[in-house]
Design a protein around this motif. Structure first.
Motif, PDB file in Angstrom:
ATOM      1  N   ALA A  28       0.844  -1.202   0.000  1.00 46.67           N
ATOM      2  CA  ALA A  28       0.000   0.000   0.000  1.00 46.67           C
ATOM      3  C   ALA A  28       0.876   1.247   0.000  1.00 46.67           C
ATOM      4  O   ALA A  28       1.949   1.266   0.602  1.00 46.67           O
ATOM      5  N   MET A  29       0.410   2.276  -0.687  1.00 47.35           N
ATOM      6  CA  MET A  29       1.145   3.538  -0.744  1.00 47.35           C
ATOM      7  C   MET A  29       0.693   4.447   0.384  1.00 47.35           C
ATOM      8  O   MET A  29      -0.486   4.747   0.512  1.00 47.35           O
ATOM      9  N   GLY A  30       1.651   4.886   1.210  1.00 53.03           N
ATOM     10  CA  GLY A  30       1.330   5.801   2.305  1.00 53.03           C
ATOM     11  C   GLY A  30       1.975   7.154   2.100  1.00 53.03           C
ATOM     12  O   GLY A  30       2.398   7.792   3.061  1.00 53.03           O
ATOM     13  N   MET A  31       2.062   7.601   0.856  1.00 51.57           N
ATOM     14  CA  MET A  31       2.743   8.854   0.529  1.00 51.57           C
ATOM     15  C   MET A  31       1.727   9.972   0.315  1.00 51.57           C
ATOM     16  O   MET A  31       0.604   9.731  -0.100  1.00 51.57           O
ATOM     17  N   VAL A  32       2.183  11.193   0.605  1.00 54.72           N
ATOM     18  CA  VAL A  32       1.259  12.330   0.602  1.00 54.72           C
ATOM     19  C   VAL A  32       1.398  13.190  -0.654  1.00 54.72           C
ATOM     20  O   VAL A  32       0.607  14.111  -0.849  1.00 54.72           O
ATOM     21  N   GLY A  33       2.386  12.930  -1.488  1.00 55.59           N
ATOM     22  CA  GLY A  33       2.551  13.751  -2.674  1.00 55.59           C
ATOM     23  C   GLY A  33       3.736  13.301  -3.510  1.00 55.59           C
ATOM     24  O   GLY A  33       4.409  12.313  -3.194  1.00 55.59           O
ATOM     25  N   THR A  34       3.972  14.033  -4.587  1.00 53.82           N
ATOM     26  CA  THR A  34       5.075  13.752  -5.498  1.00 53.82           C
ATOM     27  C   THR A  34       5.977  14.975  -5.576  1.00 53.82           C
ATOM     28  O   THR A  34       5.484  16.096  -5.775  1.00 53.82           O
ATOM     29  N   ILE A  35       7.266  14.754  -5.407  1.00 51.74           N
ATOM     30  CA  ILE A  35       8.263  15.820  -5.541  1.00 51.74           C
ATOM     31  C   ILE A  35       9.031  15.578  -6.833  1.00 51.74           C
ATOM     32  O   ILE A  35       9.697  14.549  -6.981  1.00 51.74           O
ATOM     33  N   VAL A  36       8.913  16.492  -7.765  1.00 54.46           N
ATOM     34  CA  VAL A  36       9.629  16.401  -9.037  1.00 54.46           C
ATOM     35  C   VAL A  36      10.835  17.329  -8.953  1.00 54.46           C
ATOM     36  O   VAL A  36      10.680  18.548  -8.757  1.00 54.46           O
ATOM     37  N   VAL A  37      12.021  16.774  -9.081  1.00 52.77           N
ATOM     38  CA  VAL A  37      13.259  17.548  -8.975  1.00 52.77           C
ATOM     39  C   VAL A  37      13.905  17.609 -10.355  1.00 52.77           C
ATOM     40  O   VAL A  37      14.239  16.568 -10.923  1.00 52.77           O
ATOM     41  N   VAL A  38      14.077  18.801 -10.885  1.00 50.51           N
ATOM     42  CA  VAL A  38      14.705  18.997 -12.190  1.00 50.51           C
ATOM     43  C   VAL A  38      16.117  19.497 -11.940  1.00 50.51           C
ATOM     44  O   VAL A  38      16.319  20.612 -11.449  1.00 50.51           O
ATOM     45  N   VAL A  39      17.110  18.669 -12.275  1.00 51.61           N
ATOM     46  CA  VAL A  39      18.479  18.957 -11.861  1.00 51.61           C
ATOM     47  C   VAL A  39      19.444  18.449 -12.919  1.00 51.61           C
ATOM     48  O   VAL A  39      19.070  17.678 -13.823  1.00 51.61           O
ATOM     49  N   ASP A  40      20.718  18.837 -12.804  1.00 49.82           N
ATOM     50  CA  ASP A  40      21.733  18.346 -13.725  1.00 49.82           C
ATOM     51  C   ASP A  40      22.491  17.179 -13.093  1.00 49.82           C
ATOM     52  O   ASP A  40      22.301  16.844 -11.920  1.00 49.82           O
TER      53      ASP A  40
END
Length: 376
Positions: A28-40
């Motif tokens: 089961a997923m117990g996560m509250v959101g998605t963090i998208v990191v745009v990086v080099d």
């Protein structure tokens, strides 16, 4: 658990995430959101570490996108991490060739459903975050003006293109400073005649702090350069004296209020993960940041003299009264020096009649001594 995928697709990455969760014993997923990191490539390790540390407070799916546009063949490589000390899930994505120009086509299928998306650019960010292809996916768009050159941050464009959800770590770093200065005016309500912000040269947080003070207090705010680190002092000039918050070492600040003893305040420079955690706590639009951006654009258009605090505003009423008292005392002393000397001379000088009586007594005493000597 770490799963390496070469020349893969978004559906294969989603299947790998499900497999990793089952193997870890938590389907089961117990996560509250998605963090998208745009990086080099050079800074992706530090960015992923900060996102995972922030995930201890807000368990999230972290998608780290490394864009490698070029003439080579399009492709997608991924590294899926579940467990291994990671509170949520982490996926490292390397997009090659033409695929790097449309990263939203890879990121969108991997977003958690019915949960907020936070897009973070550790290396500075686009000119207008809300118009970026990945920025459109985010409910919150986080940039960092301190991670790039001051001249390359176009605050005019950001103010014009501001959209609810935009923010910057340069603004987040000011949260404790703003809270302490607001609390000072709540505890010590008085009229503010001017303000001053001291910081290392080119510090974007100092620019935002000066704009915020000007927008809230409607007084001239002067900026001064210091040795740093970061913002080192904020002063509010009042008729009774300055309200000051000074932090010369980047760790402990001194809080000064007129008529009260100085108090030490813990005000250390926060880490990237702590800044990101704060942004994850608040997902609603930051209207104060929007107004501060607008004021910052107005300040850029002002002449240099309009952004300086005059000496009359810096001096407090108490200082003026003391100075006036000293001036009056000095002038009074300069008008009557002769009379004071004459009065002192009269007190110390013996009277003429008393002097004659004293001389006569001495003469009589000498004659008496002489007669006694003659009789002997």
């Amino acid at each position: 658990m770490i799963i390496d995928l070469t020349d893969t697709t978004s559906s294969e990455i989603a299947s790998a995430l499900l497999k990793a969760r089952r193997n870890a014993g938590s389907p089961a997923m117990g996560m509250v959101g998605t963090i998208v990191v745009v990086v080099d490539e050079a800074s992706h390790h530090d960015a992923m570490k900060a996102a995972n540390e922030a995930g201890r407070e807000h368990p999230s799916r972290v998608l780290v996108a490394i864009l490698r546009p070029g003439r080579g063949a399009s492709g997608l490589d991924a590294e899926v991490r579940v467990g291994e000390g990671i509170p949520g899930e982490a996926v490292l994505l390397r997009l090659h060739g033409e695929l790097a120009k449309v990263p939203e086509s890879v990121i969108t299928p991997l977003l958690l459903p019915d949960s907020p998306v936070i897009v973070w650019w550790p290396g500075g960010g686009p000119r207008v975050p809300a118009e970026d292809p990945l920025g459109r996916l985010g409910r919150r768009r986080v940039t960092d003006a301190a991670a790039t050159r001051r001249a390359s941050v176009d605050y005019s464009a950001r103010a014009e293109g501001y959209a609810p959800g935009d923010t910057d770590f340069a603004w987040t770093r000011l949260t404790p400073w703003r809270a302490l200065m607001a609390a000072a005016l709540d505890q010590y309500p008085t009229k503010v005649t001017g303000a001053e912000v001291a910081a290392a040269k080119g510090n974007p947080s100092a620019d935002l702090m000066a704009a915020w003070l000007q927008s809230r207090l409607k007084v001239p705010v002067e900026q001064r350069n210091s040795r740093g680190p970061g913002v080192t002092a904020v002063r509010l000039f009042t008729p009774s004296g300055p309200i000051a918050l000074t932090r010369p070492d980047g760790a402990v600040a001194t809080f000064s209020v007129p008529g009260q003893p100085d108090r030490p305040v813990a005000l250390k420079r926060r880490t990237t993960s702590e800044l990101l955690s704060e942004e994850l706590r608040r997902l609603d639009p930051d209207d104060v940041y929007a107004k501060t951006l607008a004021t910052m654009v107005e300040r850029d258009a002002l002449p240099a003299d309009a952004k300086k605090v005059g000496e009359s505003a810096r001096k407090s009423t108490a200082a003026k009264v003391t100075a006036a008292g000293k001036k009056v005392a000095a002038s009074s002393a300069g008008k009557e020096p002769a009379s004071a000397k004459r009065a002192a001379a009269k007190k110390t000088a013996p009277k003429p009649a008393a002097a004659k009586k004293t001389a006569a007594k001495k003469t009589a005493a000498k004659k008496t001594v002489a007669k006694k000597a003659a009789k002997r």
